[in-house]
Design an enzyme around this catalytic site. Structure first.
Site, PDB file in Angstrom:
ATOM      1  N   ALA A 107       4.880   1.911  -5.248  1.00 54.84           N
ATOM      2  CA  ALA A 107       5.580   3.344  -5.309  1.00 54.84           C
ATOM      3  C   ALA A 107       7.018   2.989  -5.498  1.00 54.84           C
ATOM      4  O   ALA A 107       7.724   3.349  -6.476  1.00 54.84           O
ATOM      5  CB  ALA A 107       5.293   4.371  -4.283  1.00 54.84           C
ATOM      6  N   GLU A 160      12.865  -2.339   2.367  1.00 52.94           N
ATOM      7  CA  GLU A 160      11.807  -2.646   2.719  1.00 52.94           C
ATOM      8  C   GLU A 160      11.653  -3.209   4.123  1.00 52.94           C
ATOM      9  O   GLU A 160      12.284  -3.990   4.540  1.00 52.94           O
ATOM     10  CB  GLU A 160      10.787  -4.062   1.570  1.00 52.94           C
ATOM     11  CG  GLU A 160       9.631  -4.460   2.201  1.00 52.94           C
ATOM     12  CD  GLU A 160       8.463  -3.629   2.458  1.00 52.94           C
ATOM     13  OE1 GLU A 160       7.899  -3.759   3.648  1.00 52.94           O
ATOM     14  OE2 GLU A 160       8.484  -2.473   1.743  1.00 52.94           O
ATOM     15  N   GLN A 161      10.814  -2.844   4.801  1.00 51.37           N
ATOM     16  CA  GLN A 161      10.533  -3.212   6.283  1.00 51.37           C
ATOM     17  C   GLN A 161      10.346  -4.575   6.706  1.00 51.37           C
ATOM     18  O   GLN A 161      10.405  -5.338   7.480  1.00 51.37           O
ATOM     19  CB  GLN A 161      10.083  -2.229   7.186  1.00 51.37           C
ATOM     20  CG  GLN A 161       8.334  -2.181   6.896  1.00 51.37           C
ATOM     21  CD  GLN A 161       7.780  -1.223   7.775  1.00 51.37           C
ATOM     22  OE1 GLN A 161       8.433  -0.807   8.925  1.00 51.37           O
ATOM     23  NE2 GLN A 161       6.456  -0.875   7.638  1.00 51.37           N
ATOM     24  N   ARG A 196      -3.694  -6.288  -6.109  1.00 52.57           N
ATOM     25  CA  ARG A 196      -2.423  -5.451  -5.833  1.00 52.57           C
ATOM     26  C   ARG A 196      -1.310  -6.436  -5.815  1.00 52.57           C
ATOM     27  O   ARG A 196      -0.087  -5.882  -6.418  1.00 52.57           O
ATOM     28  CB  ARG A 196      -2.536  -4.906  -4.437  1.00 52.57           C
ATOM     29  CG  ARG A 196      -1.282  -3.919  -4.134  1.00 52.57           C
ATOM     30  CD  ARG A 196      -1.801  -3.457  -2.652  1.00 52.57           C
ATOM     31  NE  ARG A 196      -2.613  -2.485  -2.919  1.00 52.57           N
ATOM     32  CZ  ARG A 196      -2.316  -1.187  -2.987  1.00 52.57           C
ATOM     33  NH1 ARG A 196      -1.276  -0.685  -3.445  1.00 52.57           N
ATOM     34  NH2 ARG A 196      -3.587  -0.202  -3.234  1.00 52.57           N
ATOM     35  N   TYR A 231     -15.198  -4.874  -8.548  1.00 57.66           N
ATOM     36  CA  TYR A 231     -14.540  -5.277  -9.666  1.00 57.66           C
ATOM     37  C   TYR A 231     -13.931  -6.618  -9.603  1.00 57.66           C
ATOM     38  O   TYR A 231     -13.544  -7.145  -8.741  1.00 57.66           O
ATOM     39  CB  TYR A 231     -14.012  -4.240 -10.458  1.00 57.66           C
ATOM     40  CG  TYR A 231     -12.948  -3.710  -9.324  1.00 57.66           C
ATOM     41  CD1 TYR A 231     -11.722  -4.219  -9.096  1.00 57.66           C
ATOM     42  CD2 TYR A 231     -13.248  -2.644  -8.650  1.00 57.66           C
ATOM     43  CE1 TYR A 231     -10.480  -3.718  -8.011  1.00 57.66           C
ATOM     44  CE2 TYR A 231     -12.188  -2.205  -7.656  1.00 57.66           C
ATOM     45  CZ  TYR A 231     -11.024  -2.704  -7.512  1.00 57.66           C
ATOM     46  OH  TYR A 231     -10.059  -2.234  -6.621  1.00 57.66           O
ATOM     47  N   ASP A 272       2.275   7.625  -1.824  1.00 52.53           N
ATOM     48  CA  ASP A 272       1.519   8.143  -0.353  1.00 52.53           C
ATOM     49  C   ASP A 272       2.487   8.520   0.493  1.00 52.53           C
ATOM     50  O   ASP A 272       1.782   9.621   1.271  1.00 52.53           O
ATOM     51  CB  ASP A 272       0.850   6.982   0.071  1.00 52.53           C
ATOM     52  CG  ASP A 272      -0.216   6.178  -0.350  1.00 52.53           C
ATOM     53  OD1 ASP A 272      -0.989   6.900  -1.243  1.00 52.53           O
ATOM     54  OD2 ASP A 272      -0.929   5.051   0.012  1.00 52.53           O
TER      55      ASP A 272
END
Length: 417
Positions: free
Chosen positions: A24, A43-44, A117, A222, A317
């Site tokens: 995201a 970003e953490q 991902r 998949y 999210d």
């Protein structure tokens, strides 16, 4: 834009900030850059993660990735499955087939992908200028004011923005500035893993999304990573569940494995096999063949009536965490990013842009959130009259044309209307 230090308590200012460097947040950064707007992503994690498993990128999002300039990079590492095949749980009899591949491109003008991902994350990251993503920045609070919004980080630094985008996941810190709500435990857990593709040579010539529906649970798999691996998710009721709400869970608990790190893959494989005893042997082979397994507790949240203040908004999210039953979590985050960037590009008034973004996105994502919950019941019907009726209707219900509202949606056009 003022340079923002990596460490220390120095205060800085920036026009647009993004909390979270997942799909995201990175898609938001790419979309904003394409719209001529600079941003900084916080970003953490101390390093860019390469872990993760598979995801499905449907045409409503794959066309947007192409428009953002990362379509070729994604196509090089993704798979275009031929179909979605749904099978009965015990003998593997096929109940329905949704054609994908060329049929999907012909119907919706964009491909259906399965991919790892991390491959998507890297494709997005490589399209951003060096320095866009600042690692090791864990946001602990967000303070809203009429003209600015301030992110407070764990190292003591604070940064004020004209606009702040909360892309920080289901346990979002940014969301707390808008709603004091709880994560909702679905009652389901998911065993997830990657299997070398050579383990299933019978599948290599026909890449498909394969699923098995049965009483109280289902499994889907998949190909990913340029067909080198098969990603699978097997969902089943959590026998230890005691409450639907999870206020006290650690922030990372919903995004990563719920198991203790000492829990072995072998013990998880045994637990998964026990849960799926009597199922199609192909499902049990997936469990036995996975070099590693993870266990996730599946959460979502109830839809919010609003996502934004005058200077803060949510995406992905953080705004609308979904159960995975429609495979739309990443896809809706990509849609969000494109619509948000278009609204900010078109409007001189930033609060008005955030209101318009929310108005455009909230009805659609709410529908998909609730549809994802409802799908769990349909997928998991016990054997009986309702299951027989479902199975009879599946060939028609799973026809590709019935996905027009989902796959055919053009977020970029909605933002320009």
């Amino acid at each position: 834009m003022t340079s923002i230090p990596m460490r220390g308590g120095i205060r800085g200012t920036a026009r647009i900030g993004v909390l979270g460097g997942g799909i995201a947040g990175l898609t938001t950064a790419v979309a904003l850059r394409n719209a001529g707007l600079d941003c900084v992503v916080f970003e953490q994690a101390p390093r860019v993660e390469t872990a993760g498993l598979g995801l499905q990128i449907t045409p409503n999002a794959s066309r947007l990735l192409a428009s953002l300039g990362v379509g070729d990079a994604v196509d090089a590492v993704a798979t275009r499955p031929l179909s979605i095949d749904v099978h009965r749980w015990d003998g593997g009899r096929r109940l329905a087939r949704t054609p994908l591949g060329d049929a999907c491109v012909e119907s919706f003008g964009a491909p259906y992908y399965t991919m790892h991902r991390a491959d998507l994350q890297q494709s997005l990251l490589r399209s951003l200028p060096t320095g866009t993503v600042r690692l090791g920045h864990r946001c602990v609070a967000v303070r809203c004011a009429p003209e600015t919004v301030t992110a407070v980080f764990a190292d003591g630094s604070e940064v004020a923005f004209d606009v702040l985008v909360g892309a920080d996941g289901i346990s979002s810190v940014a969301r707390r500035a808008i709603a004091d709500d709880l994560r909702r435990f679905s009652g389901q857990i998911a065993y997830r893993g990657l299997v070398p593709a050579g383990t299933f040579p019978e599948w290599e010539a026909e890449p498909r999304v394969r699923g098995w529906f049965g009483p109280s649970q289902h499994c889907v798999c998949y190909p990913v990573a340029s067909d080198r691996f098969i990603s699978f998710t097997a969902m089943t009721p959590d026998a230890t569940a005691s409450a639907p709400e999870d206020r006290t869970a650690r922030p990372a608990a919903s995004a990563g494995p719920a198991r203790d790190e000492a829990t072995s893959t072998a013990s998880l494989a045994r637990a998964a096999a026990a849960a799926y005893e009597g199922w199609d042997p192909l499902v049990l082979r997936l469990f036995r063949s996975a070099p590693t397994l993870g266990l996730w507790r599946l959460h979502d949240r109830d839809p919010l009536p609003r996502w934004s203040t005058s200077r803060l908004t949510l995406i992905g999210d953080a705004a609308h965490p979904m159960l995975p039953f429609r495979a739309q979590g990443a896809n809706q985050a990509i849609e969000d990013a494109v619509v948000l960037s278009a609204c900010l590009r078109q409007a001189d008034d930033q609060p008005m842009a955030l209101r318009r973004y929310e108005e455009l996105r909230l009805p659609r994502t709410t529908r998909i959130q609730l549809s994802s919950r409802e799908s769990a019941e349909v997928f998991h019907l016990g054997d009986g009259d309702r299951q027989l009726e479902r199975d009879r209707d599946m060939p028609e219900r799973w026809a590709l044309r019935n996905n027009e509202w989902l796959f055919g949606y053009r977020a970029e056009s909605a933002a320009l209307s």
